[in-house]
Enzyme design. Structure first.
Site, PDB file in Angstrom:
ATOM      1  N   CYS A 189     -24.874  29.573 -34.131  1.00 61.74           N
ATOM      2  CA  CYS A 189     -24.970  28.277 -33.438  1.00 61.74           C
ATOM      3  C   CYS A 189     -24.360  28.204 -32.044  1.00 61.74           C
ATOM      4  O   CYS A 189     -25.056  27.967 -31.063  1.00 61.74           O
ATOM      5  CB  CYS A 189     -24.362  27.187 -34.312  1.00 61.74           C
ATOM      6  SG  CYS A 189     -25.212  26.954 -35.887  1.00 61.74           S
ATOM      7  N   HIS A 200     -21.810  21.645 -30.125  1.00 64.89           N
ATOM      8  CA  HIS A 200     -21.245  22.888 -30.657  1.00 64.89           C
ATOM      9  C   HIS A 200     -20.766  23.868 -29.593  1.00 64.89           C
ATOM     10  O   HIS A 200     -20.852  25.095 -29.770  1.00 64.89           O
ATOM     11  CB  HIS A 200     -22.211  23.572 -31.625  1.00 64.89           C
ATOM     12  CG  HIS A 200     -21.481  24.219 -32.763  1.00 64.89           C
ATOM     13  ND1 HIS A 200     -22.116  24.699 -33.891  1.00 64.89           N
ATOM     14  CD2 HIS A 200     -20.160  24.458 -32.959  1.00 64.89           C
ATOM     15  CE1 HIS A 200     -21.234  25.194 -34.724  1.00 64.89           C
ATOM     16  NE2 HIS A 200     -20.022  25.068 -34.174  1.00 64.89           N
TER      17      HIS A 200
END
Length: 280
Positions: free
Chosen positions: A65, A120
């Site tokens: 991610c 993120h």
């Protein structure tokens, strides 16, 4: 990994193009109708693939991610800018202020910028989107499984999942079945408010990263259980974005890119999607 580019007949000589980047989380190569999915329908994405360009050898900077997002937004190999793997809540590491993001580059060229969805790249204030070129932000700062309800983590591992607007937490542990709808509504509003352009819209969905959730309107609609329902809602979201462009006369002035941060989480079984002909 897959990427689709909506590419109508442009006339960019007189006008800077708007740019919409739709990023999925853990979507598999085989998870769309155009790539072989048959137990649910993705008409908006299939139409986009037919009328646009398919990048079938598109590669992510890293198959996880945070690193993949760092690579996408900066154009750098993520390890070179100190981001490898996936960042956890309260991480002391995040995207450095000295790194130039695509949002900062476009903002310097007259673009209005917005992100709705998963970030993120660090959850401290100095790492959040508004400090890195974005004018608007609503979303979660890391993966949706980094919350107390994660049954694979020891109790106390994760704090309540925050939903952030700007730099401020507006909700804790939001109803994840509503996230796709809420992000879509904010994206459509952003398009309408900035129709005179140019704008850069980064729509970074939390789905279909596990745990997967779907709104009641789409629950039980597909022949592939919850996962199929989730992808049909994502397809609806893309359709809403494309309709907003058409409604505001922006179809010929906007690049729409649809992609995923990496392949599917195959160990999650029916919640993990399909890699199609690929390994993972």
């Amino acid at each position: 990994l897959l990427a689709l580019l909506g590419l109508p007949a442009f006339s960019f000589a007189q006008k800077k193009p708007n740019i919409i980047l739709i990023m999925m989380d853990d979507l598999g190569y085989g998870d769309l109708g155009v790539y072989g999915a048959s137990q649910y329908q993705t008409p908006n994405l299939d139409k986009m693939a037919k009328e646009g360009v398919r990048f079938t050898h598109f590669l992510s900077a890293q198959a996880v991610c945070s690193a993949s997002r760092a690579g996408l937004l900066t154009g750098c190999y993520p390890n070179r800018i100190g981001i490898a793997g996936a960042l956890f809540p309260n991480s002391k590491v995040g995207i450095n202020a000295e790194e130039e993001t695509i949002a900062e580059l476009l903002k310097a060229n007259g673009y209005t910028t917005g992100i709705f969805g998963k970030w993120h790249l660090g959850d401290r204030k100095e790492f959040l989107p508004l400090q890195h070129g974005f004018d608007e932000y609503v979303g979660i700062p890391y993966s949706n499984d980094m919350w107390p309800q994660n049954g694979n983590a020891a109790k106390g591992t994760y704090p309540p999942l925050p939903l952030i607007e700007g730099d401020r937490v507006i909700e804790e542990t939001p109803d994840q079945s509503q996230l796709t709808r809420r992000y879509t509504e904010r994206a459509v509003s952003f398009i309408q408010r900035n129709a005179r352009g140019p704008f850069f819209l980064y729509l970074a969905h939390a789905m279909p990263h596990v745990p997967i959730f779907v709104g009641s309107r789409f629950a039980g609609r597909s022949r592939q259980g919850l996962y199929g329902d989730v992808i049909e809602e994502i397809d609806w979201s893309v359709g809403e974005v494309l309709k907003a462009l058409k409604r505001n006369g922006l179809e010929k002035d906007t690049l729409v890119i649809f992609t995923s941060d990496n392949g599917p989480w195959l160990t999650k079984g029916t919640d993990g999607g399909s890699a199609g002909p690929l390994r993972g």
